[in-house]
Design a protein around this motif. Structure first.
Motif, short mmCIF file in Angstrom:
data_model
loop_
_atom_site.label_atom_id
_atom_site.label_comp_id
_atom_site.label_asym_id
_atom_site.label_seq_id
_atom_site.Cartn_x
_atom_site.Cartn_y
_atom_site.Cartn_z
N ILE A 1 23.41 3.66 3.84
CA ILE A 1 22.79 4.49 3.05
C ILE A 1 22.52 3.70 1.75
N LEU A 2 23.31 2.94 1.30
CA LEU A 2 23.34 2.14 0.16
C LEU A 2 22.22 0.92 0.28
N ILE A 3 22.25 0.41 1.41
CA ILE A 3 21.22 -0.50 1.64
C ILE A 3 19.94 0.05 1.47
N LEU B 1 14.79 0.75 -1.59
CA LEU B 1 13.73 1.81 -2.15
C LEU B 1 13.75 1.37 -3.48
N GLY B 2 14.74 0.91 -4.12
CA GLY B 2 14.78 0.79 -5.65
C GLY B 2 14.17 -0.61 -5.90
N SER C 1 0.89 -1.18 -0.01
CA SER C 1 -0.05 -0.20 0.09
C SER C 1 0.92 1.21 0.14
N ILE C 2 2.14 1.37 0.19
CA ILE C 2 3.09 2.20 0.35
C ILE C 2 3.34 2.52 -1.15
N VAL C 3 3.35 3.89 -1.83
CA VAL C 3 3.75 4.08 -2.99
C VAL C 3 4.62 5.19 -2.87
N LEU C 4 5.91 5.00 -3.33
CA LEU C 4 6.97 5.68 -3.72
C LEU C 4 7.24 6.65 -4.94
N THR C 5 7.74 7.76 -4.93
CA THR C 5 7.99 8.38 -6.17
C THR C 5 9.17 8.21 -6.41
N PRO C 6 9.71 8.40 -7.71
CA PRO C 6 11.25 8.08 -8.15
C PRO C 6 11.96 9.19 -7.70
N ASN C 7 11.31 10.40 -7.15
CA ASN C 7 12.10 11.78 -6.64
C ASN C 7 12.67 11.19 -5.33
N ILE C 8 12.09 10.35 -4.48
CA ILE C 8 12.67 9.77 -3.30
C ILE C 8 14.00 9.09 -3.76
N HIS C 9 13.75 8.48 -4.74
CA HIS C 9 14.96 7.37 -4.85
C HIS C 9 16.10 8.10 -5.71
N MET C 10 15.88 9.45 -6.17
CA MET C 10 16.58 10.54 -6.59
C MET C 10 17.28 11.03 -5.43
N MET C 11 16.68 11.38 -4.41
CA MET C 11 17.26 12.10 -3.04
C MET C 11 18.19 10.98 -2.37
N THR C 12 17.52 9.70 -2.19
CA THR C 12 18.65 8.93 -1.38
C THR C 12 19.73 8.61 -2.48
N GLY C 13 19.52 8.60 -3.74
CA GLY C 13 20.62 8.21 -4.42
C GLY C 13 21.74 9.27 -4.31
N ALA C 14 21.27 10.77 -4.20
CA ALA C 14 22.42 11.72 -3.79
C ALA C 14 22.84 11.25 -2.62
N LEU C 15 22.26 11.02 -1.55
CA LEU C 15 22.73 10.74 -0.43
C LEU C 15 23.75 9.39 -0.47
#
Length: 133
Positions: A54-56, A61-62, A4-18
């Motif tokens: 962070i990578l895990i 998220l991916g 039921s949780i929906v993620l946006t690709p922007n969250i993945h981009m932000m954590t990718g920057a981290l």
């Protein structure tokens, strides 16, 4: 519940920057000790741990985004770029290095390879995100 949780690709981009920042910090932490020919310090260890956590999170998220049907065109670049740095860190910890200076150099090598793969994945992956690079 997780479905039921929906993620946006922007969250993945932000954590990718981290993850990219974490990989650079790990390289700085381990590279400093290797450059100074010092033993594998607590700060170098903490920088590697921070990067791996962070990578895990980024990998999890991916996987969730793939479960949602997003990013099937990028599967292989993400598998290679996201999991290879974890493999480099595992290999570093598995090697029975007893010399402290050699351990620092091996950690810096694993961190350097990780930076290359994380940067590659971030740059290529961000081109597929709407509003990305």
């Amino acid at each position: 519940m997780i479905d039921s949780i929906v993620l946006t690709p922007n969250i993945h981009m932000m954590t990718g920057a981290l993850a990219l920042l974490g990989s650079v910090l790990a390289l700085l932490g381990t590279g400093w000790a290797a450059w100074k020919r010092q033993k594998f310090t607590m700060w170098a260890q903490l920088s590697l741990i921070f990067f791996q956590v962070i990578l895990i999170i980024q990998v999890l998220l991916g996987v969730k985004l793939l479960d949602q049907g997003l990013g099937p065109l990028q599967l292989y670049i993400h598998y290679l770029g996201g999991l290879a740095p974890l493999g480099f860190c595992l290999l570093f910890y598995w090697l029975p290095i007893t010399n402290d200076v050699h351990k620092s150099r091996a950690a810096a090598g694993a961190a350097a390879l990780s930076v290359v793969f994380v940067l590659m994945t971030f740059v290529i992956g961000s081109t597929f995100v709407p509003g990305g690079a």
